[in-house]
Design a protein around this motif. Sequence first.
Motif, PDB file in Angstrom:
ATOM      1  N   UNK A  20      54.167  45.634  47.750  1.00 18.61           N
ATOM      2  CA  UNK A  20      53.017  44.784  47.412  1.00 18.61           C
ATOM      3  C   UNK A  20      52.862  43.648  48.422  1.00 18.61           C
ATOM      4  N   UNK A  21      53.996  43.097  48.867  1.00 18.44           N
ATOM      5  CA  UNK A  21      53.935  42.032  49.871  1.00 18.44           C
ATOM      6  C   UNK A  21      53.335  42.552  51.176  1.00 18.44           C
ATOM      7  N   UNK A  22      53.793  43.737  51.612  1.00 22.90           N
ATOM      8  CA  UNK A  22      53.255  44.325  52.831  1.00 22.90           C
ATOM      9  C   UNK A  22      51.773  44.643  52.677  1.00 22.90           C
ATOM     10  N   UNK A  23      51.396  45.099  51.468  1.00 25.02           N
ATOM     11  CA  UNK A  23      49.984  45.414  51.215  1.00 25.02           C
ATOM     12  C   UNK A  23      49.122  44.158  51.305  1.00 25.02           C
ATOM     13  N   UNK A  24      49.591  43.055  50.701  1.00 27.46           N
ATOM     14  CA  UNK A  24      48.813  41.810  50.754  1.00 27.46           C
ATOM     15  C   UNK A  24      48.750  41.264  52.181  1.00 27.46           C
TER      16      UNK A  24
END
Length: 464
Positions: free
Chosen positions: A189-193
């Motif tokens: 999720x961090x990489x996606x954001x």
Amino acid sequence: MRKLSLKLGIIFFITLFCIETFMMFFLHTSLTNSRVEEELTSLQARGNSHRTILERNFDKETLAHIVLMESEEDTDVVITNISGTILASSNPHPEIKDYINQLENTVPYNGEILQRHWQNEKYIATISPIQKQQRTVGYVFMFQNTVSIHALMERLNKHFLIVGFVSGLVTIAVIIVLSRKLAHPLIQMKEATMKMSNGDFSVTLSSNGRDELSDLAIAIQHLSDELNHLRQDRKDFLSSIAHELRTPLTFIKGYADILYKRNLTEQDRQKYLGIIIEETNRLSHLIRELFELAKMDENSFIIEKECLQLNEFLENIRGKLSPAFQEKQLHFNVHCEEGLTLMADAARLEQILMNLLKNALSYCSSGDVISVIAKRQDDLVSILVKDTGKGIPKKDLPHIFERFYRVEKSRSRSLGGVGLGLSIVKELVQAHGGEITAQSKENKGTTFILTFKGVKKYENNTTH
């Protein structure tokens, strides 16, 4: 990833370590106390057993027999009379005199424990009174060396250390697996954001579970899709604006150059000036509609509602548009229930109906019928704008309220606007708290259905 999984691992490890340490300490203490109590109980029972034998036969042979029995065991026995004189002993115990001096006047018949502190003493000890005819005549002292108890405790400690070491390794392995399992979706999720913040909305997140992490992944995925859709809409919007602005400006510039550079007849001059004025008006209309949309997007326009008598309101619109319909030989009808009212902004509602009726005017031919029907359905007010014109193809119907969407991409500029009219209509209807839908069949006509909440009170209401 390493930082998050490491933090989770440390938190889990400290928590589980504290829990396991407390449980191991509690279990160790309980087992130790239990084992010592068992040894003391066994020693006391052995002394009571000797006491029972002596109460039957309190003579030298019996004393010698008991001493002989204990000499073969890990325990020692000392038998005294009531005055403290040692009658028999399996092993000399100097401290026996101290115990005798510390005795109280009465010792319970079941005996008592004289020494239980095995950690710091060489022996644990018990006493059992010998009674004859309800009178104490002597004592049986039992001693057990604490070396055996210390050896037992060492074995117990060794087992606990082995169990603790194995459980620690298992705990660390479980923590590593769990921390990575929990950290992995969070890292995704961090990489996606981060990708989304850099303008890359091609994000795909798995949401197989039904927990809060899955809900968060679904929310981020939905946000990514919405942002991607908004970016595409903005791109199309800017492209459409550029195209719509460039076309009239090209006409204006081209015909202005002709008027400036050439000697033209008065007839040609008037013709070109008419085209310039027409394109100027078209450009002015486009800018006005864009300004309207900008105010709607920013919620900076005001809806000032008032109680409208729909019959009178619709007749006023009929009066304004009848000449245009008559010129094109179209039949224009208005049907409204008697006494029907609606809380709405008069100017905005007129703008809505004018846009829809001008749309119908553009797509209807001579002899077609255009109708406006207003009626009450329970606590709702419905306004229908119907025509028997060209209709809208089925594939285009879901998109007609999108900005700059045109049903006929190649139509002439004189046939319609720039594709903003229905977008503005939808925004205005929703600003009134209403809904708009469309039904259409090619070559049979189109019906726009406006639905508003009915009127309960005759009062003004201002909505931002």
